[in-house]
Design a protein around this motif. Structure first.
Motif, mmCIF file in Angstrom:
data_model
loop_
_atom_site.group_PDB
_atom_site.id
_atom_site.type_symbol
_atom_site.label_atom_id
_atom_site.label_comp_id
_atom_site.label_asym_id
_atom_site.label_seq_id
_atom_site.Cartn_x
_atom_site.Cartn_y
_atom_site.Cartn_z
ATOM 1 N N UNK A 37 41.141 18.844 -14.977
ATOM 2 C CA UNK A 37 40.503 20.054 -15.448
ATOM 3 C C UNK A 37 40.435 20.445 -16.829
ATOM 4 N N UNK A 38 42.388 21.025 -16.644
ATOM 5 C CA UNK A 38 42.341 21.361 -18.056
ATOM 6 C C UNK A 38 42.285 20.911 -19.751
ATOM 7 N N UNK A 39 42.689 19.546 -19.366
ATOM 8 C CA UNK A 39 42.253 18.797 -20.328
ATOM 9 C C UNK A 39 41.051 18.210 -20.850
ATOM 10 N N UNK A 40 39.672 18.607 -19.706
ATOM 11 C CA UNK A 40 38.034 18.322 -20.168
ATOM 12 C C UNK A 40 37.856 19.222 -20.892
ATOM 13 N N UNK A 41 38.869 20.651 -20.585
ATOM 14 C CA UNK A 41 38.365 21.798 -21.498
ATOM 15 C C UNK A 41 38.840 22.400 -22.434
ATOM 16 N N UNK A 42 40.162 21.820 -22.598
ATOM 17 C CA UNK A 42 41.425 22.201 -23.746
ATOM 18 C C UNK A 42 42.440 22.867 -23.483
ATOM 19 N N UNK A 43 43.636 23.067 -24.050
ATOM 20 C CA UNK A 43 44.377 24.132 -24.621
ATOM 21 C C UNK A 43 43.769 25.595 -24.275
ATOM 22 N N UNK A 45 40.950 26.559 -23.355
ATOM 23 C CA UNK A 45 40.344 27.415 -22.497
ATOM 24 C C UNK A 45 40.447 28.489 -21.794
ATOM 25 N N UNK A 46 39.796 29.096 -21.326
ATOM 26 C CA UNK A 46 39.547 30.176 -20.501
ATOM 27 C C UNK A 46 39.789 29.444 -19.146
ATOM 28 N N UNK A 47 41.025 30.651 -17.944
ATOM 29 C CA UNK A 47 41.118 30.695 -16.698
ATOM 30 C C UNK A 47 39.611 30.361 -15.501
ATOM 31 N N UNK A 48 38.978 30.759 -16.746
ATOM 32 C CA UNK A 48 37.740 31.000 -15.271
ATOM 33 C C UNK A 48 36.666 29.700 -16.076
ATOM 34 N N UNK A 49 36.539 28.770 -17.199
ATOM 35 C CA UNK A 49 36.319 27.922 -17.635
ATOM 36 C C UNK A 49 36.530 26.621 -16.809
ATOM 37 N N UNK A 50 38.090 26.505 -16.706
ATOM 38 C CA UNK A 50 39.053 25.440 -16.309
ATOM 39 C C UNK A 50 38.640 25.611 -15.118
ATOM 40 N N UNK A 51 38.702 26.860 -13.830
ATOM 41 C CA UNK A 51 38.128 26.693 -12.334
ATOM 42 C C UNK A 51 36.825 25.797 -11.799
ATOM 43 N N UNK A 52 35.614 26.509 -13.411
ATOM 44 C CA UNK A 52 34.227 26.124 -13.281
ATOM 45 C C UNK A 52 34.173 24.040 -13.494
ATOM 46 N N UNK A 53 35.442 23.807 -14.113
ATOM 47 C CA UNK A 53 34.872 22.306 -13.981
ATOM 48 C C UNK A 53 35.967 21.778 -13.135
ATOM 49 N N UNK A 54 36.913 22.476 -12.734
ATOM 50 C CA UNK A 54 37.904 21.683 -11.617
ATOM 51 C C UNK A 54 36.365 21.760 -10.524
ATOM 52 N N UNK A 56 32.912 21.193 -10.606
ATOM 53 C CA UNK A 56 32.706 20.498 -10.290
ATOM 54 C C UNK A 56 32.959 18.960 -10.376
ATOM 55 N N UNK A 57 34.003 18.195 -10.706
ATOM 56 C CA UNK A 57 35.121 17.681 -10.097
ATOM 57 C C UNK A 57 35.262 17.641 -8.803
ATOM 58 N N UNK A 58 35.500 18.384 -8.122
ATOM 59 C CA UNK A 58 35.288 18.305 -6.311
ATOM 60 C C UNK A 58 37.447 18.407 -6.455
ATOM 61 N N UNK A 267 43.323 5.650 -19.043
ATOM 62 C CA UNK A 267 43.291 7.132 -17.528
ATOM 63 C C UNK A 267 44.294 7.360 -17.185
ATOM 64 N N UNK A 268 45.872 6.997 -17.534
ATOM 65 C CA UNK A 268 46.671 7.986 -17.271
ATOM 66 C C UNK A 268 46.548 8.916 -17.609
ATOM 67 N N UNK A 269 46.568 8.427 -19.111
ATOM 68 C CA UNK A 269 46.886 9.379 -19.643
ATOM 69 C C UNK A 269 46.448 10.560 -19.921
ATOM 70 N N UNK A 270 45.153 10.406 -18.971
ATOM 71 C CA UNK A 270 43.853 12.017 -19.485
ATOM 72 C C UNK A 270 44.076 12.358 -17.983
ATOM 73 N N UNK A 271 44.841 11.730 -17.197
ATOM 74 C CA UNK A 271 44.408 12.213 -15.401
ATOM 75 C C UNK A 271 43.254 12.221 -15.212
ATOM 76 N N UNK A 272 42.922 11.039 -15.121
ATOM 77 C CA UNK A 272 41.237 10.357 -14.968
ATOM 78 C C UNK A 272 41.208 9.974 -13.827
ATOM 79 N N UNK A 273 41.458 10.445 -12.308
ATOM 80 C CA UNK A 273 41.537 10.648 -11.149
ATOM 81 C C UNK A 273 40.357 9.061 -10.832
ATOM 82 N N UNK A 274 38.889 8.932 -11.265
ATOM 83 C CA UNK A 274 38.970 8.608 -10.836
ATOM 84 C C UNK A 274 38.322 7.205 -11.148
ATOM 85 N N UNK A 275 38.442 6.715 -12.735
ATOM 86 C CA UNK A 275 39.119 5.507 -12.803
ATOM 87 C C UNK A 275 40.371 5.118 -12.906
#
Length: 313
Positions: A37-43, A45-54, A56-58, A267-275
């Motif tokens: 979620x942090x990688x998607x939001x960017x370094x 990004x606000x914590x609430x934005x990171x939490x929202x992405x988290x 969304x991803x479950x 996928x490992x570098x990006x922490x793409x769990x599903x991939x």
């Protein structure tokens, strides 16, 4: 009908292995350092934005609920959506799979075309120079790290001699170095097993009897020696597919070959769990399928094993 019962039995025995691998893979992926979620939001990004992405991803759910959701998704035939690419995981795998299949087939063809004749000839002439060459190749293939071999090939054939390209998949010339690197990994064990199997089969009683009856050497080799020696050779060829997949991950990364191995590293570098889960799941299923195929071929080659397996199934 016995073959179908045997296949059904082997598949049912593989289910616990598949479930165990699925659970282990799921937990292992989750303990990787880094937050997707942090990688998607960017370094920044606000914590609430990171939490929202988290959310969304479950990823905010307890681990066991995440596992239940994942298994439920799998039962629907869905591998999920890639966090990085925002596309179905199966689409990403299918897009890269042909490259890995071609690389594996070419590497296997090179390994078989070199290792089998070399192993047979060195077994027929155990104290010749060819036998020492065979032993050297076996030792090199079994001990040399594949990434070191890949880097040496790039340095010699791409940097120094400028004969072959070092990366990409734009032409048939691009597959030569990665396929040869993988083939060397397979050649070591295959040459050694072929040599020892031929020697063992040549010293069996029925081969000695055939020689005493005056059969020609070629007839003895084809009818008696090779037929019995093929059982361990076929087994090791099937089991080496696992080494092929593992080696492909490193080889594809070094040579920038756009296959499943390089996709897994991304996928490992990006922490793409599903991939990551989708790729590893695909590899596990490939392992299971290959082991079943090897068992069937093993039984078809040896009638004694076939009769035993058919009766017990």
């Amino acid at each position: 009908m016995s073959l179908m019962r045997y296949l059904a039995k082997r598949v049912s025995h593989s289910i616990p292995t598949f479930i165990g691998a699925l659970l282990f893979m799921f937990i292992l992926v989750r303990v990787l350092p880094g937050d997707p979620a942090r990688l998607i939001a960017g370094p920044e990004a606000l914590e609430q934005d990171v939490q929202r992405i988290r959310e969304q991803l479950g990823l905010d759910k307890p681990l066991y609920l995440q596992f239940v959701d994942y298994v439920t998704t799998l039962l629907r035939g869905d591998l999920g959506t890639s966090i990085k690419f925002r596309t179905p995981v199966i689409n990403e795998i299918m897009a890269r799979l042909p490259y890995t299949i071609v690389l594996a087939l070419v590497a296997e063809a090179i390994a078989i075309s070199v290792a089998l004749p070399l192993g047979i000839l060195s077994a027929l002439r155990p104290n010749s120079k060819l036998s020492y060459v065979s032993s050297t190749i076996s030792l090199l293939g079994a001990s040399a790290p594949i990434f070191w071999v890949a880097l040496m090939f790039i340095y010699v054939f791409s940097v120094s001699l400028r004969w072959l390209p070092s990366s990409g998949a734009d032409s048939p010339r691009h597959i030569i170095l990665p396929a040869t690197t993988l083939a060397l990994l397979l050649m070591g064990n295959l040459t050694r097993i072929t040599r020892s199997s031929i020697i063992e089969a040549s010293n069996s009683n029925h081969v000695l009897t055939a020689a005493a009856k005056g059969l020609r050497d070629r007839a003895i080799l084809v009818r008696h020696v090779l037929k019995n020696a093929m059982i361990p050779i076929v087994t090791i060829m099937g089991l080496q597919i696992g080494s092929l997949l593992g080696g492909a991950i490193i080889t594809e990364t070094v040579y920038a070959w756009p296959g499943i191995g390089s996709l897994l590293i991304d996928a490992i570098f990006f922490r793409d769990y599903t991939l990551i889960q989708g790729i590893i799941l695909f590899i596990v299923l490939t392992f299971i399928a290959i082991n079943i195929i090897v068992d069937v071929v093993y039984a078809l080659i040896d009638p004694r094993i076939r009769d035993l397996l058919w009766r017990t199934s």
